[in-house]
Design a protein around this motif. Structure first.
Motif, PDB file in Angstrom:
ATOM      1  N   MET A   1       0.924  -1.367  -0.072  1.00 36.38           N
ATOM      2  CA  MET A   1       0.046   0.064  -0.139  1.00 36.38           C
ATOM      3  C   MET A   1       0.989   1.185  -0.115  1.00 36.38           C
ATOM      4  O   MET A   1       2.227   1.181   0.405  1.00 36.38           O
ATOM      5  CB  MET A   1      -0.758   0.117   1.368  1.00 36.38           C
ATOM      6  N   LYS A   2       0.310   2.359  -0.448  1.00 35.51           N
ATOM      7  CA  LYS A   2       1.123   3.623  -0.424  1.00 35.51           C
ATOM      8  C   LYS A   2       0.655   4.491   0.505  1.00 35.51           C
ATOM      9  O   LYS A   2      -0.498   4.520   0.984  1.00 35.51           O
ATOM     10  CB  LYS A   2       0.721   4.347  -1.763  1.00 35.51           C
ATOM     11  N   VAL A   3       1.472   5.169   1.371  1.00 38.93           N
ATOM     12  CA  VAL A   3       1.193   6.202   2.422  1.00 38.93           C
ATOM     13  C   VAL A   3       2.076   7.649   1.795  1.00 38.93           C
ATOM     14  O   VAL A   3       2.984   7.411   1.365  1.00 38.93           O
ATOM     15  CB  VAL A   3       1.662   5.705   3.727  1.00 38.93           C
ATOM     16  N   GLN A   4       1.561   8.688   2.238  1.00 34.64           N
ATOM     17  CA  GLN A   4       2.223   9.873   2.446  1.00 34.64           C
ATOM     18  C   GLN A   4       2.845  10.173   3.615  1.00 34.64           C
ATOM     19  O   GLN A   4       2.569  10.052   4.529  1.00 34.64           O
ATOM     20  CB  GLN A   4       1.191  10.977   2.101  1.00 34.64           C
ATOM     21  N   ALA A   5       4.354  10.171   3.322  1.00 32.62           N
ATOM     22  CA  ALA A   5       5.256  10.357   4.487  1.00 32.62           C
ATOM     23  C   ALA A   5       6.263  11.413   4.340  1.00 32.62           C
ATOM     24  O   ALA A   5       6.848  11.214   3.239  1.00 32.62           O
ATOM     25  CB  ALA A   5       5.889   8.896   4.716  1.00 32.62           C
ATOM     26  N   ASN A   6       6.380  12.341   5.291  1.00 35.10           N
ATOM     27  CA  ASN A   6       7.446  13.436   4.975  1.00 35.10           C
ATOM     28  C   ASN A   6       7.038  14.230   3.724  1.00 35.10           C
ATOM     29  O   ASN A   6       8.153  14.517   3.035  1.00 35.10           O
ATOM     30  CB  ASN A   6       8.901  12.710   4.826  1.00 35.10           C
ATOM     31  N   GLY A   7       6.025  13.970   3.401  1.00 38.01           N
ATOM     32  CA  GLY A   7       5.672  14.894   1.831  1.00 38.01           C
ATOM     33  C   GLY A   7       5.856  13.995   0.499  1.00 38.01           C
ATOM     34  O   GLY A   7       5.669  14.656  -0.453  1.00 38.01           O
ATOM     35  N   ILE A   8       6.466  12.633   0.725  1.00 31.42           N
ATOM     36  CA  ILE A   8       6.414  12.027  -0.547  1.00 31.42           C
ATOM     37  C   ILE A   8       5.596  10.641  -0.348  1.00 31.42           C
ATOM     38  O   ILE A   8       5.198  10.091   0.653  1.00 31.42           O
ATOM     39  CB  ILE A   8       7.840  11.631  -0.664  1.00 31.42           C
ATOM     40  N   SER A   9       5.745   9.702  -1.426  1.00 32.09           N
ATOM     41  CA  SER A   9       4.818   8.854  -1.300  1.00 32.09           C
ATOM     42  C   SER A   9       5.863   7.457  -1.096  1.00 32.09           C
ATOM     43  O   SER A   9       7.006   7.307  -1.833  1.00 32.09           O
ATOM     44  CB  SER A   9       4.274   8.428  -2.816  1.00 32.09           C
ATOM     45  N   LEU A  10       5.419   6.504  -0.157  1.00 33.03           N
ATOM     46  CA  LEU A  10       6.068   5.292   0.052  1.00 33.03           C
ATOM     47  C   LEU A  10       5.423   4.194   0.113  1.00 33.03           C
ATOM     48  O   LEU A  10       4.236   4.058   0.377  1.00 33.03           O
ATOM     49  CB  LEU A  10       6.716   5.492   1.727  1.00 33.03           C
ATOM     50  N   GLU A  11       5.791   3.183  -0.563  1.00 32.86           N
ATOM     51  CA  GLU A  11       5.188   1.752  -0.505  1.00 32.86           C
ATOM     52  C   GLU A  11       5.597   1.108   0.733  1.00 32.86           C
ATOM     53  O   GLU A  11       6.883   0.892   1.319  1.00 32.86           O
ATOM     54  CB  GLU A  11       5.910   0.833  -1.840  1.00 32.86           C
ATOM     55  N   VAL A  12       4.605   0.522   1.379  1.00 31.50           N
ATOM     56  CA  VAL A  12       4.463   0.023   2.621  1.00 31.50           C
ATOM     57  C   VAL A  12       4.032  -1.600   2.561  1.00 31.50           C
ATOM     58  O   VAL A  12       2.718  -1.487   2.203  1.00 31.50           O
ATOM     59  CB  VAL A  12       3.956   0.707   3.560  1.00 31.50           C
ATOM     60  N   GLU A  13       4.399  -2.504   3.356  1.00 28.91           N
ATOM     61  CA  GLU A  13       3.846  -3.599   3.800  1.00 28.91           C
ATOM     62  C   GLU A  13       3.850  -3.796   5.203  1.00 28.91           C
ATOM     63  O   GLU A  13       4.445  -3.738   5.723  1.00 28.91           O
ATOM     64  CB  GLU A  13       4.399  -4.798   3.046  1.00 28.91           C
ATOM     65  N   ASP A  14       2.356  -3.998   5.326  1.00 30.89           N
ATOM     66  CA  ASP A  14       1.937  -4.072   7.123  1.00 30.89           C
ATOM     67  C   ASP A  14       1.618  -5.614   7.593  1.00 30.89           C
ATOM     68  O   ASP A  14       0.644  -5.977   6.854  1.00 30.89           O
ATOM     69  CB  ASP A  14       1.180  -2.908   7.256  1.00 30.89           C
ATOM     70  N   SER A  15       2.312  -6.317   8.360  1.00 32.74           N
ATOM     71  CA  SER A  15       1.757  -7.435   8.798  1.00 32.74           C
ATOM     72  C   SER A  15       0.584  -7.393   9.390  1.00 32.74           C
ATOM     73  O   SER A  15      -0.229  -8.715   9.862  1.00 32.74           O
ATOM     74  CB  SER A  15       2.869  -8.283   9.561  1.00 32.74           C
TER      75      SER A  15
END
Length: 300
Positions: A1-15
């Motif tokens: 999933m994508k999140v907005q972090a520190n003003g940019i887009s990061l791809e994250v996987e969360d268990s």
């Protein structure tokens, strides 16, 4: 999933889960899938909520191709001469990305495990926001101090060699495999077939060599800077480093632990600069008791 972090887009996987959060921060040019599933499941099975993300400029996270990027060889020469390295962004920016990720997910505090460059980013996180880093595990990483042993010459040349422009995915896999073979853990079997499969899967997911250059510059710009800040770290810290690491020699890990107050150092026999399947239970045997002690209020 994508999140907005520190003003940019990061791809994250969360268990998922309701246990204490563990953030895994991967190294130079590596995607979140470089964290072995068995390692992730080992943490999740112990009751932890495991988060993995693609750092900026790699994988499915935001790229920074619009930023001017100085020539890598010229900046490497400046570093050899003791001059500052110019970089489009720094490891402190990447640490702010990771902290912003925690903000985006509503996580106040997390255990942070960083591998190689990821260990440097994790150190920067603990320097910037000490209350957010429940504990710090720095794996096969460095303090960034000047004068520490460098990568073996053939390894350094392999790391900086340009990827082939022809030959498609097969040629790129062979190019990456040549480096992976050099830095593999000497005390554990090297599974070439599985390694080829992992490299091909990473190329299928994303391929962005320009981001690798910018990340190398970020590491260079932090050399001779971060080491002076490590005494500020107050998070319980565990430093793990292999005695067979030819990319980031073990003395770099020892120096990291020496500079962080109360840090514990563990040398891992037969470990190089990778995460082979046979090594994962060894790493977990150090990390899980450490986390459990911290969670119980009795940091070792």
């Amino acid at each position: 999933m994508k999140v907005q972090a520190n003003g940019i887009s990061l791809e994250v996987e969360d268990s998922g889960g309701s246990g204490p959060a563990v953030l895994l921060v991967m190294g130079l040019g590596m995607q979140l899938i470089a964290w072995p599933e068995a390692f992730v499941q080992g943490l999740a099975g112990a009751g932890y909520r495991v988060l993995r993300h693609d750092n900026r400029d790699v994988g499915l996270s935001q790229y920074f191709d619009e930023l001017p990027t100085p020539g890598l060889m010229w900046q490497a020469l400046r570093q050899k001469m003791g001059l500052p390295v110019r970089a489009p962004y720094g490891l402190d920016d990447m640490a702010r990305d990771a902290l912003g990720l925690l903000d985006a997910l509503g996580i106040e505090q997390a255990h942070v495990i960083g591998a190689s460059m990821g260990g440097m980013i994790a150190q920067r996180m603990a320097i910037a926001e000490p209350t957010r880093v429940r504990s710090l595990v720095s794996v096969m990483s460095s303090s960034g101090a000047r004068g520490l042993p460098e990568a073996r010459q053939d390894v350094g040349l392999a790391l900086l060699s340009r990827p082939p422009r022809q030959g498609g995915q097969a040629a790129l896999v062979e190019h990456s495999l040549s480096l992976v073979r050099l830095i593999a853990s000497p005390g554990y079997p090297f599974d070439e077939a599985a390694t080829r499969e992992r490299l091909a899967a990473a190329l299928d997911r994303a391929y962005h060599p320009a981001g690798l250059v910018r990340q190398i510059l970020a590491i260079g710009a932090d050399t001779g800077v971060r080491d002076a800040l490590l005494p500020r770290i107050s998070s319980p810290t565990l430093v793990l480093h292999g005695d067979g690491d030819v990319l980031v020699p073990i003395e770099c890990g020892r120096d990291t632990a020496r500079r962080i107050p109360g840090a514990r150092f563990e040398a891992i026999a037969g470990m190089g600069h990778d995460l082979p399947a046979g090594l994962l239970p060894v790493l977990l045997s150090h990390i899980l008791p450490f986390f459990q002690a911290v969670d119980a209020g009795n940091p070792p």
